[in-house]
Scaffold this motif. Structure first.
Motif, PDB file in Angstrom:
ATOM      1  N   ASN A   7      -0.338  -3.361   8.868  1.00 39.38           N
ATOM      2  CA  ASN A   7       0.360  -4.052   7.788  1.00 39.38           C
ATOM      3  C   ASN A   7       1.573  -4.836   8.287  1.00 39.38           C
ATOM      4  N   ARG A  54      -7.133  -9.735   1.284  1.00 37.14           N
ATOM      5  CA  ARG A  54      -5.899  -9.731   0.516  1.00 37.14           C
ATOM      6  C   ARG A  54      -4.689 -10.195   1.344  1.00 37.14           C
ATOM      7  N   ARG A  71      -4.640  -6.290  -8.551  1.00 42.69           N
ATOM      8  CA  ARG A  71      -3.878  -6.937  -7.480  1.00 42.69           C
ATOM      9  C   ARG A  71      -3.572  -8.412  -7.745  1.00 42.69           C
ATOM     10  N   PRO A  72      -2.722  -8.669  -8.736  1.00 44.05           N
ATOM     11  CA  PRO A  72      -2.356 -10.060  -9.050  1.00 44.05           C
ATOM     12  C   PRO A  72      -1.426 -10.662  -7.988  1.00 44.05           C
ATOM     13  N   ILE A  73      -1.187 -11.984  -8.083  1.00 42.50           N
ATOM     14  CA  ILE A  73      -0.238 -12.618  -7.141  1.00 42.50           C
ATOM     15  C   ILE A  73       0.875 -13.345  -7.912  1.00 42.50           C
ATOM     16  N   ASP A  74       1.069 -12.945  -9.184  1.00 42.14           N
ATOM     17  CA  ASP A  74       2.071 -13.644 -10.006  1.00 42.14           C
ATOM     18  C   ASP A  74       3.465 -13.623  -9.370  1.00 42.14           C
ATOM     19  N   LEU A  75       3.828 -12.513  -8.714  1.00 42.67           N
ATOM     20  CA  LEU A  75       5.176 -12.422  -8.140  1.00 42.67           C
ATOM     21  C   LEU A  75       5.325 -13.347  -6.932  1.00 42.67           C
ATOM     22  N   HIS A  76       4.250 -13.492  -6.155  1.00 49.42           N
ATOM     23  CA  HIS A  76       4.278 -14.441  -5.015  1.00 49.42           C
ATOM     24  C   HIS A  76       4.571 -15.851  -5.554  1.00 49.42           C
ATOM     25  N   ALA A 114       5.241  -2.426 -11.037  1.00 48.95           N
ATOM     26  CA  ALA A 114       5.153  -1.220 -10.208  1.00 48.95           C
ATOM     27  C   ALA A 114       6.230  -1.204  -9.130  1.00 48.95           C
ATOM     28  N   THR A 158       7.146  -5.929  -4.422  1.00 49.80           N
ATOM     29  CA  THR A 158       5.867  -6.268  -3.800  1.00 49.80           C
ATOM     30  C   THR A 158       6.087  -6.516  -2.304  1.00 49.80           C
ATOM     31  N   VAL A 159       5.248  -5.908  -1.482  1.00 48.31           N
ATOM     32  CA  VAL A 159       5.443  -5.985  -0.029  1.00 48.31           C
ATOM     33  C   VAL A 159       5.111  -7.393   0.472  1.00 48.31           C
ATOM     34  N   LEU A 160       3.876  -7.836   0.230  1.00 50.61           N
ATOM     35  CA  LEU A 160       3.494  -9.154   0.743  1.00 50.61           C
ATOM     36  C   LEU A 160       4.196 -10.283  -0.016  1.00 50.61           C
ATOM     37  N   THR A 201       1.278   4.825  -1.247  1.00 50.70           N
ATOM     38  CA  THR A 201      -0.054   4.816  -1.875  1.00 50.70           C
ATOM     39  C   THR A 201      -1.152   4.839  -0.805  1.00 50.70           C
ATOM     40  N   ASP A 202      -0.869   4.266   0.368  1.00 47.10           N
ATOM     41  CA  ASP A 202      -1.872   4.224   1.436  1.00 47.10           C
ATOM     42  C   ASP A 202      -2.140   5.599   2.059  1.00 47.10           C
ATOM     43  N   ILE A 212       1.174   2.959  -7.963  1.00 44.27           N
ATOM     44  CA  ILE A 212       1.194   1.597  -7.408  1.00 44.27           C
ATOM     45  C   ILE A 212      -0.083   0.827  -7.786  1.00 44.27           C
ATOM     46  N   PHE A 213      -1.247   1.427  -7.555  1.00 48.62           N
ATOM     47  CA  PHE A 213      -2.510   0.752  -7.882  1.00 48.62           C
ATOM     48  C   PHE A 213      -3.298   1.604  -8.873  1.00 48.62           C
TER      49      PHE A 213
HETATM   50  C1  UD1 Z   1       0.725  -3.998   0.751  1.00 55.06           C
HETATM   51  C2  UD1 Z   1      -0.114  -3.350   1.825  1.00 55.06           C
HETATM   52  C3  UD1 Z   1      -1.031  -2.299   1.225  1.00 55.06           C
HETATM   53  C4  UD1 Z   1      -0.222  -1.301   0.408  1.00 55.06           C
HETATM   54  C5  UD1 Z   1       0.656  -2.019  -0.598  1.00 55.06           C
HETATM   55  C6  UD1 Z   1       1.596  -1.078  -1.341  1.00 55.06           C
HETATM   56  C7  UD1 Z   1      -0.429  -5.083   3.503  1.00 55.06           C
HETATM   57  C8  UD1 Z   1      -1.374  -6.012   4.191  1.00 55.06           C
HETATM   58  N1  UD1 Z   1      -0.930  -4.382   2.476  1.00 55.06           N
HETATM   59  O1  UD1 Z   1      -0.147  -4.682  -0.133  1.00 55.06           O
HETATM   60  O2  UD1 Z   1      -1.701  -1.626   2.289  1.00 55.06           O
HETATM   61  O3  UD1 Z   1      -1.102  -0.446  -0.287  1.00 55.06           O
HETATM   62  O4  UD1 Z   1       1.474  -3.003   0.068  1.00 55.06           O
HETATM   63  O5  UD1 Z   1       2.381  -0.384  -0.450  1.00 55.06           O
HETATM   64  O6  UD1 Z   1       0.706  -4.958   3.878  1.00 55.06           O
HETATM   65  N2  UD1 Z   1       1.912  -6.794  -7.863  1.00 55.06           N
HETATM   66  C9  UD1 Z   1       2.051  -7.588  -8.964  1.00 55.06           C
HETATM   67  N3  UD1 Z   1       2.147  -8.936  -8.770  1.00 55.06           N
HETATM   68  C10 UD1 Z   1       2.141  -9.499  -7.538  1.00 55.06           C
HETATM   69  C11 UD1 Z   1       2.005  -8.675  -6.412  1.00 55.06           C
HETATM   70  C12 UD1 Z   1       1.898  -7.307  -6.596  1.00 55.06           C
HETATM   71  O7  UD1 Z   1       2.067  -7.112 -10.090  1.00 55.06           O
HETATM   72  O8  UD1 Z   1       2.250 -10.734  -7.438  1.00 55.06           O
HETATM   73  C13 UD1 Z   1       1.805  -5.338  -8.039  1.00 55.06           C
HETATM   74  C14 UD1 Z   1       0.512  -4.761  -7.470  1.00 55.06           C
HETATM   75  O9  UD1 Z   1      -0.560  -4.882  -8.391  1.00 55.06           O
HETATM   76  C15 UD1 Z   1       0.911  -3.324  -7.219  1.00 55.06           C
HETATM   77  C16 UD1 Z   1       2.370  -3.450  -6.778  1.00 55.06           C
HETATM   78  O10 UD1 Z   1       2.817  -4.720  -7.259  1.00 55.06           O
HETATM   79  O11 UD1 Z   1       0.879  -2.608  -8.434  1.00 55.06           O
HETATM   80  C17 UD1 Z   1       2.599  -3.371  -5.290  1.00 55.06           C
HETATM   81  O12 UD1 Z   1       1.713  -4.246  -4.617  1.00 55.06           O
HETATM   82  P1  UD1 Z   1       2.145  -4.990  -3.295  1.00 55.06           P
HETATM   83  O13 UD1 Z   1       3.330  -4.325  -2.697  1.00 55.06           O
HETATM   84  O14 UD1 Z   1       2.259  -6.456  -3.579  1.00 55.06           O
HETATM   85  O15 UD1 Z   1       0.879  -4.763  -2.358  1.00 55.06           O
HETATM   86  P2  UD1 Z   1       0.464  -5.711  -1.172  1.00 55.06           P
HETATM   87  O16 UD1 Z   1       1.675  -6.348  -0.621  1.00 55.06           O
HETATM   88  O17 UD1 Z   1      -0.649  -6.587  -1.594  1.00 55.06           O
END
Ligand code: UD1
Length: 420
Positions: free
Chosen positions: A23, A91, A120-125, A161, A164-166, A305-306, A328-329
């Protein structure tokens, strides 16, 4: 599709080298798109996700060389759109959006896919990039972004939740080349974000506060090439630690960072494991009764969560009932029904799994559904009596480097059955 055949009932013993973090490497690979100069990343795990991300970078024009755990990346001539199908399938690929936009001021990517664990939405990105001035349009499965200029801004990035990491990674990368100062509030605090910030700072970025919920980024005109050693994979380390306890063995994790594993080590201790820390290694010893523990997944530094699925496999061995709550998920319990095929007693009540431990597990054919669910099935198979066949281990190959070899060296009877 390959499967694993596991003869259970053998305690794992010995030492295992922990690989570099999956990650951490994916966003760091994307960060190499921010400069035309060469970047070198060391301690890179040989995983299908890493090779896949390499192909995605090649599809936008970058040169990618992967040899002996070292990735050499050069994004001298790149374009702002990659291969639709490649990006859709992983993803982690969403984190090319921020760097492409920052470097080229326009980027088009397909909506990402990945593990089947919730929507797994991307609205926050998108909200984050919009805050810097990007114009965004989503149509026909693509995200189109343009930004003649990017300006620093104050961005609150917390979601339903938590952070957001990514999403944090994307905004962090885009902000490095924006005009002025960006402040991210409710930023993700994961060690992988610190690793990314360290790499970006080595490229000439000005980032403060990584590892805390407030990140401050002062934009610079351009970034240059850099070299970087990845942090160890805390989830791989945690998985081997749980496997040691579930099989009643003793395993030393070489190169692990216990300071990244606080919540997991705490739960293992509560479950009865003995933990010894020494310079450069961490030893986990099981063997006594496994005690039930309750846990709730949370953003870092909470329980990851992982690691939820792997802990559930361990709790099937506990003398009593555990409650595992996933925050988280929302649908990350696919492993529960497969664990039940091995004899586990698990009931799902909304976001919680109630695990009645102590029933002996016995081998059966099971189906891996996502990366960490697969790891849980391998752990349960090694703890069960008899033979377990875990189908679809391509999920494991995404995130665990040579898992069957590493487990085999610890004494596990595990083999890969090719094809089917
Ligand atoms: C990363 C990790 C994944 C880990 C997750 C949570 C990588 C490649 N993947 O995934 O292994 O399980 O962090 O620790 O690093 N969310 C929104 N909107 C968004 C983005 C996220 O609502 O635009 C929500 C997700 O649905 C979830 C929460 O935010 O409920 C956390 O997700 P996020 O931290 O974004 O996960 P990833 O970064 O995709």
């Amino acid at each position: 599709m390959d499967s694993f055949l596991i003869e259970g009932g053998i305690a794992l013993r010995g030492e295992v080298n922990i690989s570099g973090s999956k990650n951490a490497v994916l966003p760091i690979m994307a960060a190499a798109l921010l400069t035309a100069e060469t970047c070198v990343i060391r301690r890179v795990p040989d995983l299908s996700d890493v090779r896949f991300m390499g192909r995605i970078l090649e599809s936008v024009g970058a040169e990618v060389k992967f040899e002996d755990g070292t990735l050499t990346l050069r994004a001298a001539n790149i374009r702002g759109f990659g291969d639709y199908d490649l990006i859709r399938k992983m993803r982690g690929s969403i984190c090319i959006l921020g760097p492409l936009l920052a470097r080229l001021r326009e980027a088009t990517v397909s909506l990402p896919g990945g593990c089947v664990i919730g929507t797994r939405p991307i609205d926050l990105h998108l909200k984050a990039l919009q805050a810097l001035g990007a114009e965004i349009r989503v149509a026909g499965g693509y995200v189109y972004t343009t930004a003649p200029r990017l300006d620093g801004a104050l961005v609150f990035l917390g979601g339903r939740a938590g952070p957001t990491v990514l999403g944090t990674a994307n905004l962090l990368m885009a902000a490095t080349l924006a005009e002025g100062v960006t402040v991210i509030e409710s930023a993700a605090c994961e060690p992988e974000i610190i690793d990314l910030a360290d790499f970006l700072n080595a490229m000439g970025a000005k980032i403060h506060g990584a590892g805390s919920p407030t990140l401050t980024i002062t934009g610079v005109k351009e970034l240059h090439g850099a070299e970087h050693d990845l942090i160890p994979d805390r989830i791989e380390a945690g998985t081997f630690a749980v496997a040691a306890v579930a099989t009643g063995g003793e395993v030393t994790l070489r190169g692990a960072r216990p300071d990244h594993m606080g919540a997991v080590l705490d739960k293992l201790q509560e479950a009865g494991a003995r933990i010894q820390r020494s310079a450069g290694a961490l030893t986990i010893k099981g063997g006594g009764l496994v005690r039930p523990v309750d846990l709730t997944t949370m953003p870092y530094s909470g329980f990851p969560t992982d690691m939820q699925a792997q802990l559930m496999a361990l709790m099937c061995q506990a003398q009593g009932t555990s409650i595992i709550t996933e925050r988280i998920f929302e649908s990350r319990f696919m492993h529960a029904s497969e664990l039940m095929r091995l004899g586990a007693e698990i009931a799902i009540e909304g976001p919680s799994a109630i695990v009645k431990g102590g029933r002996p597990l016995s081998g059966a054919p099971v189906m891996a559904s996502d990366l960490r669910a697969s790891a849980a099935l391998v752990i349960a198979g090694m703890a069960a009596g008899g033979t377990t066949q875990v189908h679809r281990v391509y999920h494991l190959d995404r995130g665990y480097e040579r898992m069957e070899e590493k487990l085999g060296r610890l004494g596990a009877r595990i083999s890969r059955i090719p094809g089917e």
